[in-house]
Design an enzyme around this catalytic site. Structure first.
Site, short mmCIF file in Angstrom:
data_model
loop_
_atom_site.label_atom_id
_atom_site.label_comp_id
_atom_site.label_asym_id
_atom_site.label_seq_id
_atom_site.Cartn_x
_atom_site.Cartn_y
_atom_site.Cartn_z
N HIS A 218 5.92 -6.06 6.38
CA HIS A 218 5.40 -4.70 6.44
C HIS A 218 5.27 -4.38 7.92
O HIS A 218 4.31 -4.80 8.58
CB HIS A 218 4.05 -4.63 5.73
CG HIS A 218 3.39 -3.29 5.77
ND1 HIS A 218 3.37 -2.44 4.70
CD2 HIS A 218 2.72 -2.65 6.77
CE1 HIS A 218 2.71 -1.33 5.03
NE2 HIS A 218 2.30 -1.44 6.29
N HIS A 220 5.35 -1.83 11.37
CA HIS A 220 5.08 -0.50 11.90
C HIS A 220 5.92 -0.27 13.15
O HIS A 220 6.23 -1.20 13.89
CB HIS A 220 3.60 -0.34 12.22
CG HIS A 220 2.75 -0.05 11.02
ND1 HIS A 220 1.59 0.68 11.08
CD2 HIS A 220 2.90 -0.39 9.72
CE1 HIS A 220 1.05 0.78 9.87
NE2 HIS A 220 1.83 0.13 9.03
N CYS A 251 -1.89 3.54 9.84
CA CYS A 251 -3.18 3.02 9.39
C CYS A 251 -4.31 3.85 9.97
O CYS A 251 -4.44 3.95 11.20
CB CYS A 251 -3.34 1.56 9.81
SG CYS A 251 -4.94 0.87 9.32
#
Length: 318
Positions: A218, A220, A251
């Site tokens: 995951h 970013h 986030c």
């Protein structure tokens, strides 16, 4: 030596992650429209909502209405996330529309755990133990372990691979104590610290300890290294990735308002195509969904591919 996979699985997190961070209210119908558009791209798993406290995440105050409103497509799995018993109960109410599978979520950074979950390491381990027991009692499988802040933390600095390995061991122990089987471990770059070197170092450390563990990334793109980091994951044979159409999201607890979030799904699909890796996703349809996301939000999203388009038309000129 490169170990590129023949095919990868991409979990589309754009709706869930994207709508949680936008400052203004987004109409429920618009959220549903994007989910339905993504359902027609070939994406096989879409995270559609968060069942969370609307005071903490106002963007998902309408989670129940969104889940009740989208049109399910055969062959597509729809999921949501939750962090407590109330969220689980809301998810169970939509059992016919959602594939309800639980996850153990831990942070490799105690500072981020305190900021994001309001618990220290011990508190989060205790909470996850109770979380798993609640799922087992409800008949909901727990199959995924998520390690947040796997690559670094804006509040405490670098997170070393040994800290991530230790956190994974804690999560697997919680699973074993409650007799649940973890199918994959997600190494989550919650605050955009990933780099190709960081991915290689962490994947190597985890595989040295658990060579048969299925890993998911995951990543970013906060600092522009998301796709480069995904390439390194592909080179190492990672077969599971999270991504968000047009680079939606970020986030809300990372301490960096406005920073880009997940890598753009269409850019990951293009990268895979260039490497001869199958995704099952129609890139043109995905780009249309990305443009729809921009229209819904009313501002430009991070994806470079939305600006330039794919290479197909140019290659036809040869």
């Amino acid at each position: 030596m490169a170990n590129f996979p023949q095919a990868i699985e991409i979990v589309e997190e754009g709706p869930r992650e994207g709508f949680q961070i936008e400052p203004g209210p987004i109409p429920t119908a618009a959220k549903i429209e994007l989910i339905d558009a993504l359902s027609n791209t070939g994406v096989r798993t879409i995270q559609v909502a968060s069942f969370v406290n609307p005071k903490a995440v106002p963007g998902w105050a309408d989670a129940d209405e969104v889940v009740a409103g989208f049109t399910p497509k055969l062959g597509v799995t729809y999921s949501a996330i939750w962090f407590n018993t109330k969220g689980l109960e809301r998810a169970i109410a939509h059992r016919g529309r959602l594939a309800n599978v639980g996850a153990i979520s831990l942070s490799a950074s105690e500072a981020f755990s305190l900021r994001n979950l309001h618990r220290d390491f011990a508190g989060q381990r205790a909470a996850m133990t109770e979380h798993v027991r609640t799922h087992v009692t409800a008949g909901i499988p727990v199959e995924r372990l998520i390690i947040m802040a796997s690559f670094g933390c804006n509040f405490s600095g670098e997170v070393k691979p040994e800290a991530v390995v230790s956190t994974i061991a804690d999560g697997l122990a919680i699973a074993a104590d409650n007799r649940v089987s973890i199918r994959s471990v997600s190494l989550a770059d919650s605050m955009g610290w990933c780099s190709p070197y960081g991915v290689a170092r962490l994947v190597d450390a985890v595989r040295n300890r658990w060579p048969d563990l299925t890993l998911s990334l995951h990543l970013h793109d906060t600092r522009g290294l998301g796709i480069a980091s995904a390439y390194e994951g592909l080179r190492l044979g990672v077969t599971q990735f999270d991504a968000a159409v047009a680079g939606l999201g970020g986030c809300p607890f990372a301490g960096q308002p406005g920073a880009p979030g997940n890598i753009a799904t269409e850019e990951l699909v293009l990268l895979a195509q260039e490497l001869g890796i199958e995704t099952g996703i129609n890139l043109d349809a995905l780009l249309e969904a990305g443009r729809l996301a921009e229209h819904i939000l009313g501002h430009r999203l991070p994806s470079s591919l939305l600006r330039s388009g794919p290479l197909t038309a140019f290659r036809k000129r040869d």
